[in-house]
Design a protein around this motif. Structure first.
Motif, PDB file in Angstrom:
ATOM      1  N   LEU A 137     -11.588   2.688   3.413  1.00 32.42           N
ATOM      2  CA  LEU A 137     -10.508   1.723   3.254  1.00 32.42           C
ATOM      3  C   LEU A 137      -9.295   2.229   4.026  1.00 32.42           C
ATOM      4  O   LEU A 137      -8.798   3.328   3.791  1.00 32.42           O
ATOM      5  CB  LEU A 137     -10.156   1.549   1.772  1.00 32.42           C
ATOM      6  CG  LEU A 137      -9.010   0.590   1.452  1.00 32.42           C
ATOM      7  CD1 LEU A 137      -9.334  -0.818   1.904  1.00 32.42           C
ATOM      8  CD2 LEU A 137      -8.697   0.618  -0.037  1.00 32.42           C
ATOM      9  N   ALA A 138      -8.815   1.442   4.969  1.00 27.32           N
ATOM     10  CA  ALA A 138      -7.707   1.860   5.825  1.00 27.32           C
ATOM     11  C   ALA A 138      -6.826   0.668   6.156  1.00 27.32           C
ATOM     12  O   ALA A 138      -7.273  -0.481   6.128  1.00 27.32           O
ATOM     13  CB  ALA A 138      -8.234   2.507   7.113  1.00 27.32           C
ATOM     14  N   LEU A 139      -5.570   0.960   6.476  1.00 24.59           N
ATOM     15  CA  LEU A 139      -4.600  -0.071   6.836  1.00 24.59           C
ATOM     16  C   LEU A 139      -3.974   0.265   8.184  1.00 24.59           C
ATOM     17  O   LEU A 139      -3.838   1.437   8.551  1.00 24.59           O
ATOM     18  CB  LEU A 139      -3.504  -0.170   5.775  1.00 24.59           C
ATOM     19  CG  LEU A 139      -3.946  -0.559   4.364  1.00 24.59           C
ATOM     20  CD1 LEU A 139      -2.753  -0.490   3.407  1.00 24.59           C
ATOM     21  CD2 LEU A 139      -4.563  -1.944   4.346  1.00 24.59           C
ATOM     22  N   LEU A 140      -3.582  -0.772   8.908  1.00 27.44           N
ATOM     23  CA  LEU A 140      -2.928  -0.581  10.198  1.00 27.44           C
ATOM     24  C   LEU A 140      -1.562   0.056   9.995  1.00 27.44           C
ATOM     25  O   LEU A 140      -0.753  -0.416   9.194  1.00 27.44           O
ATOM     26  CB  LEU A 140      -2.774  -1.933  10.911  1.00 27.44           C
ATOM     27  CG  LEU A 140      -2.151  -1.884  12.300  1.00 27.44           C
ATOM     28  CD1 LEU A 140      -3.076  -1.172  13.286  1.00 27.44           C
ATOM     29  CD2 LEU A 140      -1.835  -3.295  12.784  1.00 27.44           C
ATOM     30  N   GLY A 141      -1.294   1.138  10.732  1.00 27.07           N
ATOM     31  CA  GLY A 141      -0.004   1.800  10.648  1.00 27.07           C
ATOM     32  C   GLY A 141       0.875   1.553  11.847  1.00 27.07           C
ATOM     33  O   GLY A 141       2.084   1.365  11.726  1.00 27.07           O
ATOM     34  N   ARG A 142       0.273   1.555  13.039  1.00 23.01           N
ATOM     35  CA  ARG A 142       1.054   1.379  14.271  1.00 23.01           C
ATOM     36  C   ARG A 142       0.182   0.709  15.316  1.00 23.01           C
ATOM     37  O   ARG A 142      -1.019   0.937  15.375  1.00 23.01           O
ATOM     38  CB  ARG A 142       1.563   2.724  14.780  1.00 23.01           C
ATOM     39  CG  ARG A 142       2.370   2.661  16.072  1.00 23.01           C
ATOM     40  CD  ARG A 142       3.022   4.000  16.361  1.00 23.01           C
ATOM     41  NE  ARG A 142       4.070   4.290  15.382  1.00 23.01           N
ATOM     42  CZ  ARG A 142       4.554   5.501  15.137  1.00 23.01           C
ATOM     43  NH1 ARG A 142       4.067   6.548  15.780  1.00 23.01           N
ATOM     44  NH2 ARG A 142       5.514   5.656  14.238  1.00 23.01           N
ATOM     45  N   MET A 143       0.820  -0.096  16.152  1.00 21.67           N
ATOM     46  CA  MET A 143       0.093  -0.827  17.185  1.00 21.67           C
ATOM     47  C   MET A 143       0.974  -0.971  18.418  1.00 21.67           C
ATOM     48  O   MET A 143       2.121  -1.424  18.324  1.00 21.67           O
ATOM     49  CB  MET A 143      -0.307  -2.204  16.654  1.00 21.67           C
ATOM     50  CG  MET A 143      -1.212  -3.016  17.549  1.00 21.67           C
ATOM     51  SD  MET A 143      -1.717  -4.535  16.676  1.00 21.67           S
ATOM     52  CE  MET A 143      -2.950  -5.156  17.801  1.00 21.67           C
TER      53      MET A 143
END
Length: 231
Positions: free
Chosen positions: A173-179
């Motif tokens: 389970l992971a979430l976007l931190g930077r793009m």
């Protein structure tokens, strides 16, 4: 500095109760022209609530009252982009999309299998034989501007989730931190595009990935992203 009001509608959710990271990043980048921007998500973006998007001395910021939701600065992704998969390769890869078997957020605007046509993007990136993932995307007309061109925030959206599925097995389970994303050219709604993702490196809970959108081999947009494992 004076800003403008921004509301993330339910349609554009990622996890339940928060906006899809790529979509939100694209909106924030829009304050700086919509391309060649680095966007950091500081907290899950809330839905259906007025926030303020404003220019700052070094970029742009999205705030929810006193809380900073996201920030942006100018900058281009540093990427070595693999040769794009063909339409047939991307179509075949979709049959291996793990999200059909298990999905942390099955109603995600970008990759959720519960979303219907003309509602979500329905990008289903599955494994390629050579490594990485790929899937097809045909943007619907309701994602376009008055000239029929797909809006930048939806290109940012499409560059989001395929990167996660390139590292899904190790990231959990992971979430976007930077793009950081760069839009090379615009595309019209109704075009069939290939979206690909690949792993770059992992450092503990941080997973660095690349993503790209191609139109018959020509690069449309690309991104370098960092995903943060949360469980």
């Amino acid at each position: 500095m004076t800003g403008r009001q921004l509301i993330i509608e339910q349609r554009f959710r990622g996890p339940p109760g928060s906006g899809n990271g790529g979509y939100v990043a694209g909106l924030v980048a829009g304050a700086l022209g919509g391309t060649d921007c680095v966007v950091t998500l500081h907290v899950p973006p809330p839905l259906d609530r007025p926030m303020e998007l404003r220019l700052t001395t070094d970029g742009a910021a999205l705030t929810d009252g006193e809380r900073q939701v996201a920030s942006a600065r100018r900058g281009s992704p540093e990427l070595d982009i693999p040769d794009p998969p063909s339409l047939d390769q991307a179509r075949a890869a979709e049959s291996d999309y793990v999200g059909h078997l298990r999905h942390n957020f099955p109603a995600c605007f970008v990759c959720g299998p519960e979303r219907g046509e003309d509602d979500g993007l329905r990008i289903f990136p599955g494994s390629l034989d050579r490594g990485g993932v790929a899937g097809l995307w045909t943007p619907s007309a309701n994602l376009s501007d008055a000239d029929g061109m797909v809006r930048n925030e939806f290109l940012w959206s499409a560059l989001d989730c395929p990167g996660y599925f390139a590292v899904e097995e190790s990231a959990g389970l992971a979430l976007l931190g930077r793009m950081a994303a760069s839009i090379k050219r615009l595309v019209t709604a109704g075009q069939m595009l290939v979206v690909s993702g690949w792993s770059i490196a992992s450092e503990g809970r941080k997973h660095h990935v690349g993503t790209a959108i191609h139109d018959h081999g020509e690069l449309v947009a690309c991104a370098r992203s960092t995903w943060i494992s949360v469980a």
